[in-house]
Each structure stands twice: as C-alpha cells, then as structure tokens.
Motif scaffolding. Structure first.
Motif, PDB file in Angstrom:
ATOM      1  N   SER A  28       0.824  -1.206   0.000  1.00 29.27           N
ATOM      2  CA  SER A  28       0.000   0.000   0.000  1.00 29.27           C
ATOM      3  C   SER A  28       0.862   1.263   0.000  1.00 29.27           C
ATOM      4  CB  SER A  28      -0.911  -0.016   1.226  1.00 29.27           C
ATOM      5  OG  SER A  28      -1.652   1.175   1.309  1.00 29.27           O
ATOM      6  N   ALA A  29       1.887   1.286   0.829  1.00 32.57           N
ATOM      7  CA  ALA A  29       2.778   2.446   0.880  1.00 32.57           C
ATOM      8  C   ALA A  29       3.505   2.629  -0.446  1.00 32.57           C
ATOM      9  CB  ALA A  29       3.782   2.293   2.022  1.00 32.57           C
ATOM     10  N   GLU A  30       3.913   1.520  -1.049  1.00 33.68           N
ATOM     11  CA  GLU A  30       4.589   1.586  -2.350  1.00 33.68           C
ATOM     12  C   GLU A  30       3.663   2.221  -3.395  1.00 33.68           C
ATOM     13  OE1 GLU A  30       6.712  -1.446  -5.574  1.00 33.68           O
ATOM     14  OE2 GLU A  30       5.636  -2.281  -3.857  1.00 33.68           O
ATOM     15  N   LEU A  31       2.428   1.785  -3.447  1.00 30.80           N
ATOM     16  CA  LEU A  31       1.468   2.330  -4.406  1.00 30.80           C
ATOM     17  C   LEU A  31       1.185   3.800  -4.130  1.00 30.80           C
ATOM     18  CD1 LEU A  31      -0.486   1.940  -6.756  1.00 30.80           C
ATOM     19  CD2 LEU A  31      -2.201   1.213  -5.083  1.00 30.80           C
ATOM     20  N   THR A  32       0.973   4.141  -2.866  1.00 31.05           N
ATOM     21  CA  THR A  32       0.687   5.537  -2.511  1.00 31.05           C
ATOM     22  C   THR A  32       1.853   6.446  -2.862  1.00 31.05           C
ATOM     23  OG1 THR A  32      -0.774   4.801  -0.732  1.00 31.05           O
ATOM     24  CG2 THR A  32       0.022   7.071  -0.617  1.00 31.05           C
ATOM     25  N   LEU A  33       3.064   6.009  -2.522  1.00 32.32           N
ATOM     26  CA  LEU A  33       4.252   6.800  -2.842  1.00 32.32           C
ATOM     27  C   LEU A  33       4.366   7.008  -4.351  1.00 32.32           C
ATOM     28  CD1 LEU A  33       6.883   8.158  -1.809  1.00 32.32           C
ATOM     29  CD2 LEU A  33       7.990   5.919  -2.040  1.00 32.32           C
ATOM     30  N   PHE A  34       4.162   5.943  -5.095  1.00 34.10           N
ATOM     31  CA  PHE A  34       4.253   6.034  -6.550  1.00 34.10           C
ATOM     32  C   PHE A  34       3.166   6.951  -7.111  1.00 34.10           C
ATOM     33  CE2 PHE A  34       3.067   4.554 -10.806  1.00 34.10           C
ATOM     34  CZ  PHE A  34       4.277   4.751 -11.462  1.00 34.10           C
ATOM     35  N   GLU A  35       1.936   6.806  -6.638  1.00 35.98           N
ATOM     36  CA  GLU A  35       0.836   7.623  -7.153  1.00 35.98           C
ATOM     37  C   GLU A  35       0.997   9.103  -6.811  1.00 35.98           C
ATOM     38  OE1 GLU A  35      -2.665   5.699  -5.576  1.00 35.98           O
ATOM     39  OE2 GLU A  35      -2.895   4.478  -7.394  1.00 35.98           O
ATOM     40  N   GLN A  36       1.510   9.384  -5.613  1.00 41.08           N
ATOM     41  CA  GLN A  36       1.615  10.777  -5.188  1.00 41.08           C
ATOM     42  C   GLN A  36       2.867  11.481  -5.724  1.00 41.08           C
ATOM     43  OE1 GLN A  36       1.159  11.252  -0.953  1.00 41.08           O
ATOM     44  NE2 GLN A  36      -0.908  10.406  -0.970  1.00 41.08           N
ATOM     45  N   PHE A  37       3.982  10.728  -5.850  1.00 40.75           N
ATOM     46  CA  PHE A  37       5.242  11.384  -6.180  1.00 40.75           C
ATOM     47  C   PHE A  37       5.900  10.840  -7.444  1.00 40.75           C
ATOM     48  CE2 PHE A  37       4.593  11.699  -1.602  1.00 40.75           C
ATOM     49  CZ  PHE A  37       4.653  13.070  -1.425  1.00 40.75           C
ATOM     50  N   GLY A  38       5.381   9.766  -7.974  1.00 40.46           N
ATOM     51  CA  GLY A  38       5.934   9.194  -9.197  1.00 40.46           C
ATOM     52  C   GLY A  38       7.237   8.459  -8.953  1.00 40.46           C
ATOM     53  N   GLU A  39       7.847   8.122 -10.064  1.00 38.37           N
ATOM     54  CA  GLU A  39       9.114   7.388 -10.029  1.00 38.37           C
ATOM     55  C   GLU A  39      10.233   8.378 -10.335  1.00 38.37           C
ATOM     56  OE1 GLU A  39      10.775   3.136 -11.760  1.00 38.37           O
ATOM     57  OE2 GLU A  39       8.851   3.911 -12.423  1.00 38.37           O
ATOM     58  N   THR A  40      10.870   8.853  -9.266  1.00 39.88           N
ATOM     59  CA  THR A  40      11.935   9.843  -9.393  1.00 39.88           C
ATOM     60  C   THR A  40      13.209   9.308  -8.756  1.00 39.88           C
ATOM     61  OG1 THR A  40      11.497  10.926  -7.278  1.00 39.88           O
ATOM     62  CG2 THR A  40      10.192  11.685  -9.177  1.00 39.88           C
ATOM     63  N   ASN A  41      14.284  10.063  -8.910  1.00 41.53           N
ATOM     64  CA  ASN A  41      15.543   9.663  -8.268  1.00 41.53           C
ATOM     65  C   ASN A  41      15.396   9.567  -6.756  1.00 41.53           C
ATOM     66  OD1 ASN A  41      16.919   9.490 -10.690  1.00 41.53           O
ATOM     67  ND2 ASN A  41      17.701  11.581 -10.586  1.00 41.53           N
ATOM     68  N   ASP A  42      14.510  10.382  -6.186  1.00 43.36           N
ATOM     69  CA  ASP A  42      14.294  10.359  -4.736  1.00 43.36           C
ATOM     70  C   ASP A  42      13.420   9.191  -4.301  1.00 43.36           C
ATOM     71  OD1 ASP A  42      15.820  12.639  -4.326  1.00 43.36           O
ATOM     72  OD2 ASP A  42      14.088  13.977  -4.544  1.00 43.36           O
ATOM     73  N   THR A  43      12.450   8.824  -5.132  1.00 42.76           N
ATOM     74  CA  THR A  43      11.498   7.788  -4.709  1.00 42.76           C
ATOM     75  C   THR A  43      11.917   6.373  -5.097  1.00 42.76           C
ATOM     76  OG1 THR A  43      10.143   8.041  -6.708  1.00 42.76           O
ATOM     77  CG2 THR A  43       9.532   9.379  -4.764  1.00 42.76           C
ATOM     78  N   ILE A  44      12.696   6.211  -6.135  1.00 44.67           N
ATOM     79  CA  ILE A  44      13.064   4.863  -6.606  1.00 44.67           C
ATOM     80  C   ILE A  44      13.688   4.011  -5.496  1.00 44.67           C
ATOM     81  CG2 ILE A  44      14.609   3.568  -8.145  1.00 44.67           C
ATOM     82  CD1 ILE A  44      13.889   5.607 -10.339  1.00 44.67           C
ATOM     83  N   PRO A  45      14.667   4.526  -4.736  1.00 43.50           N
ATOM     84  CA  PRO A  45      15.223   3.684  -3.668  1.00 43.50           C
ATOM     85  C   PRO A  45      14.181   3.280  -2.617  1.00 43.50           C
ATOM     86  CG  PRO A  45      16.623   5.605  -4.043  1.00 43.50           C
ATOM     87  CD  PRO A  45      15.382   5.801  -4.840  1.00 43.50           C
ATOM     88  N   LEU A  46      13.248   4.173  -2.337  1.00 44.53           N
ATOM     89  CA  LEU A  46      12.227   3.873  -1.338  1.00 44.53           C
ATOM     90  C   LEU A  46      11.178   2.907  -1.886  1.00 44.53           C
ATOM     91  CD1 LEU A  46      11.920   7.467   0.061  1.00 44.53           C
ATOM     92  CD2 LEU A  46      13.169   5.549   1.022  1.00 44.53           C
ATOM     93  N   LEU A  47      10.840   3.057  -3.154  1.00 46.70           N
ATOM     94  CA  LEU A  47       9.930   2.098  -3.784  1.00 46.70           C
ATOM     95  C   LEU A  47      10.560   0.705  -3.767  1.00 46.70           C
ATOM     96  CD1 LEU A  47       8.789   4.270  -6.826  1.00 46.70           C
ATOM     97  CD2 LEU A  47       7.339   3.556  -4.902  1.00 46.70           C
ATOM     98  N   ASP A  48      11.850   0.663  -4.054  1.00 45.26           N
ATOM     99  CA  ASP A  48      12.574  -0.620  -4.015  1.00 45.26           C
ATOM    100  C   ASP A  48      12.609  -1.188  -2.595  1.00 45.26           C
ATOM    101  OD1 ASP A  48      13.079  -0.517  -6.734  1.00 45.26           O
ATOM    102  OD2 ASP A  48      15.127   0.235  -6.508  1.00 45.26           O
ATOM    103  N   GLU A  49      12.833  -0.326  -1.619  1.00 45.23           N
ATOM    104  CA  GLU A  49      12.886  -0.779  -0.229  1.00 45.23           C
ATOM    105  C   GLU A  49      11.546  -1.376   0.203  1.00 45.23           C
ATOM    106  OE1 GLU A  49      13.537   1.032   4.254  1.00 45.23           O
ATOM    107  OE2 GLU A  49      14.306   2.143   2.543  1.00 45.23           O
ATOM    108  N   LEU A  50      10.460  -0.707  -0.153  1.00 47.20           N
ATOM    109  CA  LEU A  50       9.139  -1.218   0.199  1.00 47.20           C
ATOM    110  C   LEU A  50       8.862  -2.550  -0.491  1.00 47.20           C
ATOM    111  CD1 LEU A  50       7.195   2.152   0.094  1.00 47.20           C
ATOM    112  CD2 LEU A  50       7.648   0.761   2.134  1.00 47.20           C
TER     113      LEU A  50
END
Length: 114
Positions: A28-50
C-alpha cells in the motif's frame, strides 16, 4: 495431527497475521508513494525498499504455512528436528518483523504517507 503447544500454535498464527499486515502495508505504501510522487531519483530507492520488505515477508509466510501443513500431516508426534526448525524460525521472525515494520514506517514518515 501431531500436537504442539497451544502457545506455539498461537504464535505461528500471530506471526502469519503480522506478515500479512507487513505485506499489505508495504504494498500500500509503495502504491501511494508512486501515485503521489511518481518514479523519481528520490522515490526509486524507497519504492525498491518497500518492495524488498514485501518480498522478505512473503517467503516467511509460506514457510510458516508449510510448517503448519507438515505438522498436521505428521503422526503421531512431530520430530525434534522439525520442532527445532519451527522454533528457530519463530525466534528469527520475532527479530525480523519489527525491522520490517520500521522500514515501512520510516518511508511513511519521511514522505507523510497515511
């Protein structure tokens, strides 16, 4: 079915519930992060972590389920080796689950996710 202590049986069920909650929360957090902030240099590591948290929890859930099935199929008693393996898994999970939960919570806090 081989008999194990009711405490161990309940512990296994509780760990499985916690693992399902972790998988749900990380996904859920992965989807929310992606939907709200997209796939950026800042979010990619966190999306991967989740995703990694979810990927770590899934095999543990399967392992505990397999233990439950094997215990149900064993007659008349569970072997000492299997019981030892179950206890080792429970002990390891009791350490890993809080770490997985912290990883999810850190991402949620950092990005103000619900």
């Amino acid at each position: 079915m081989a008999k194990i202590s009711s405490d161990l049986e309940e512990t296994i069920w509780n760990l499985k519930r916690q693992l399902l909650d972790i998988i749900d929360s990380a996904t859920s957090a992965e989807l929310t992060l992606f939907e709200q902030f997209g796939e950026t240099n800042d979010t990619i590591p966190l999306l991967d972590e989740l995703k990694n948290v979810s990927d770590r929890a899934s095999p543990w859930f399967s392992r505990l389920s397999n233990f439950q099935l094997r215990i149900a199929e064993v007659q008349p008693t569970i072997s000492a080796d299997m019981l030892n393996l179950v206890y080792q898994s429970v002990e390891r999970l009791q350490v890993e689950i809080p770490a997985m939960e912290r990883s999810i919570q850190e991402v949620k806090n950092e990005w103000n996710l619900p």
